[in-house]
Design a protein around this motif. Structure first.
Motif, PDB file in Angstrom:
ATOM      1  N   LYS A   7       0.835  -1.210   0.000  1.00 55.77           N
ATOM      2  CA  LYS A   7       0.000   0.000   0.000  1.00 55.77           C
ATOM      3  C   LYS A   7       0.867   1.258   0.000  1.00 55.77           C
ATOM      4  N   GLU A  66     -12.384   8.960  -5.072  1.00 54.20           N
ATOM      5  CA  GLU A  66     -12.446   7.510  -5.280  1.00 54.20           C
ATOM      6  C   GLU A  66     -11.465   6.754  -4.380  1.00 54.20           C
ATOM      7  N   ALA A  67     -11.667   5.451  -4.310  1.00 47.07           N
ATOM      8  CA  ALA A  67     -10.909   4.569  -3.415  1.00 47.07           C
ATOM      9  C   ALA A  67      -9.409   4.640  -3.647  1.00 47.07           C
ATOM     10  N   MET A  68      -8.655   4.876  -2.588  1.00 50.98           N
ATOM     11  CA  MET A  68      -7.203   4.861  -2.721  1.00 50.98           C
ATOM     12  C   MET A  68      -6.491   4.085  -1.651  1.00 50.98           C
ATOM     13  N   SER A  97      -9.083  -0.613  -0.545  1.00 53.58           N
ATOM     14  CA  SER A  97      -9.466  -1.981  -0.190  1.00 53.58           C
ATOM     15  C   SER A  97      -9.233  -2.260   1.296  1.00 53.58           C
ATOM     16  N   ASN A 126     -14.836  -0.683   0.518  1.00 61.79           N
ATOM     17  CA  ASN A 126     -14.197  -1.246  -0.678  1.00 61.79           C
ATOM     18  C   ASN A 126     -13.576  -2.612  -0.387  1.00 61.79           C
ATOM     19  N   HIS A 151     -14.487  -4.432  -6.239  1.00 59.31           N
ATOM     20  CA  HIS A 151     -13.749  -4.306  -7.497  1.00 59.31           C
ATOM     21  C   HIS A 151     -13.600  -5.636  -8.220  1.00 59.31           C
ATOM     22  N   LYS A 187     -17.215  -2.479  -9.573  1.00 64.82           N
ATOM     23  CA  LYS A 187     -16.246  -1.491 -10.056  1.00 64.82           C
ATOM     24  C   LYS A 187     -15.079  -2.122 -10.802  1.00 64.82           C
ATOM     25  N   GLY A 216      -6.585   6.554 -17.041  1.00 68.18           N
ATOM     26  CA  GLY A 216      -6.386   7.199 -15.751  1.00 68.18           C
ATOM     27  C   GLY A 216      -5.142   6.601 -15.123  1.00 68.18           C
ATOM     28  N   THR A 217      -5.152   6.536 -13.792  1.00 67.21           N
ATOM     29  CA  THR A 217      -4.056   5.878 -13.103  1.00 67.21           C
ATOM     30  C   THR A 217      -3.997   4.439 -13.596  1.00 67.21           C
ATOM     31  N   PHE A 219      -3.078   0.975 -12.886  1.00 69.16           N
ATOM     32  CA  PHE A 219      -2.657   0.110 -11.800  1.00 69.16           C
ATOM     33  C   PHE A 219      -1.843  -1.061 -12.265  1.00 69.16           C
ATOM     34  N   GLY A 264      -9.209   8.558 -15.225  1.00 69.75           N
ATOM     35  CA  GLY A 264      -8.710   9.688 -15.997  1.00 69.75           C
ATOM     36  C   GLY A 264      -9.499  10.966 -15.848  1.00 69.75           C
ATOM     37  N   ALA A 285      -9.368   9.646  -8.469  1.00 69.38           N
ATOM     38  CA  ALA A 285      -8.398   9.205  -7.468  1.00 69.38           C
ATOM     39  C   ALA A 285      -7.050   9.884  -7.709  1.00 69.38           C
ATOM     40  N   GLY A 286      -6.369   9.506  -8.785  1.00 71.92           N
ATOM     41  CA  GLY A 286      -4.998   9.953  -9.040  1.00 71.92           C
ATOM     42  C   GLY A 286      -4.823  11.465  -9.034  1.00 71.92           C
TER      43      GLY A 286
END
Ligand code: FMN
Length: 344
Positions: A7, A66-68, A97, A126, A151, A187, A216-217, A219, A264, A285-286
């Motif tokens: 994390k 959003e979830a980070m 998460s 999440n 997710h 998601k 976007g980010t 992952f 994004g 998020a990002g």
């Protein structure tokens, strides 16, 4: 724990590689959609209602954080700061998460701080799509959540050398949706959704689907950089749809489930485009993390307030007094996006 280390690495890598030039481009982005000037409407900026209704609730703004993160010492501070900004700007917020905190109770505080700092806020729990209803209930209770997102991150797991390789999700999703005490969001996390996937998930009757599109980010990218020995040199570049493409897929599939646009979204213009393409709300998020980590909580608050000032002005420009009106605004697709649309 290794999970906490992961994390922490996510946070620093996401900050570093966010919007990196080397990030894979997955299909046309938000710049592939233009807004067509419509007839004049007698209205004032003050007439605009920015509220949206989804997940059984009214939201003052059609975007949220959003979830980070969560599950490490560094993430406690990040979550605390994000929640304080969300509270000051009246935004909803999702946590990262929570699976680590289900196994290690010393990590619970890094999530609970979000409820402490945003006591009246709409908070979203999440977990991964494989978690049984008992875990879902525990994740909800942990932050007194108003909804939960699960997710379905096939691409991300496969990109991780130590990620899951078993994906028996459908029956579990149906059970969780039937039994969850709060609305359930399904998601994606960066690869978007095509029409058949959207139809399949919509048939499970979740409260909403987050299309989680590309651009976007990334992952998968972050996971591969983190995995320094590159034990899993999987190339996922042909796979996926952008957020904009996924929203068009949702319109084509004419599904019942409300859509959330994520992936994004880095400006209020991106929010408006997503709403024009039929999203009920959006999340970022990002971009928000980047502003927080490279500047400050007050810079993030200012950025969100700038979005909140611009939105009613942009809606006035488009003759939209409500978020629903935005979904009726005519738009132009750039050739590559129209090509995608023609192939749907
Ligand atoms: N999504 C999840 O569903 N669970 C997570 O734990 C999670 N952790 C994330 C950590 C970081 C540092 C970032 C940047 C994103 C994470 N995401 C997670 C994905 C985001 O919620 C979001 O879907 C994705 O970053 C695309 O949005 P963006 O382009 O605005 O960043």
């Amino acid at each position: 724990t290794t999970h906490s280390n992961r994390k922490n690495e996510h946070l620093s890598l996401a900050t570093k590689f966010w919007r990196d030039k080397e990030n894979p481009v997955i299909g046309p982005g938000f710049d592939a959609v233009r807004w067509v000037p419509g007839p004049l409407k007698d209205m004032a900026v003050a007439d605009v209602q920015t509220t949206t209704h989804i997940l059984g609730a009214d939201f003052a703004w059609p975007f949220y954080i959003e979830a980070m993160t969560g599950g490490s010492v560094a993430s406690t501070k990040v979550n605390a700061d994000l929640a304080t900004v969300a509270q000051k700007t009246d935004l909803a917020m999702a946590v990262g998460s929570q699976s680590v905190a289900l196994k290690d109770s010393s990590q619970v505080e890094s999530y609970r701080v979000v409820r402490q700092n945003h006591p009246e806020g709409f908070l979203i729990a999440n977990l991964g799509a494989d978690h049984p209803i008992q875990n879902v209930q525990a994740a909800i209770d942990m932050i007194d959540a108003n909804a939960i997102e699960l997710h379905v991150n096939l691409g991300q797991e496969l990109a991780m050398a130590e990620g899951d390789r078993r994906f028996y999700w459908l029956d579990n999703l149906a059970t969780v949706i039937a039994k969850s005490p709060v609305p359930v969001i399904i998601k994606e996390v960066g690869f978007g959704m095509g029409p058949d996937l959207l139809k399949q998930l919509s048939a499970l009757k979740p409260a909403a689907i987050n299309v989680g599109g590309g651009n976007g980010t990334s992952f998968a990218q972050i996971e591969q950089r983190r995995d320094r020995q590159n034990k899993n040199p999987l190339d996922l570049s042909p796979f996926g749809l952008s957020t904009v493409e996924s929203l068009l897929a949702g319109q084509k599939a004419a599904i019942d489930s409300p859509l959330i646009a994520t992936g994004g979204i880095q400006s209020i213009n991106n929010v408006v485009t997503a709403l024009i393409l039929g999203a009920k709300t959006t999340s970022s998020a990002g971009h928000f993390l980047q502003v927080l980590m490279t500047k400050s909580p007050s810079a993030l608050q200012q950025e969100i307030e700038n979005w909140q000032q611009a939105l009613p002005e942009l809606m006035t420009l488009l003759g939209a007094t409500t978020v629903f009106d935005l979904s009726q605004v005519p738009r132009l697709h750039r050739a590559d996006l129209q090509n995608f649309s023609d192939q749907l």
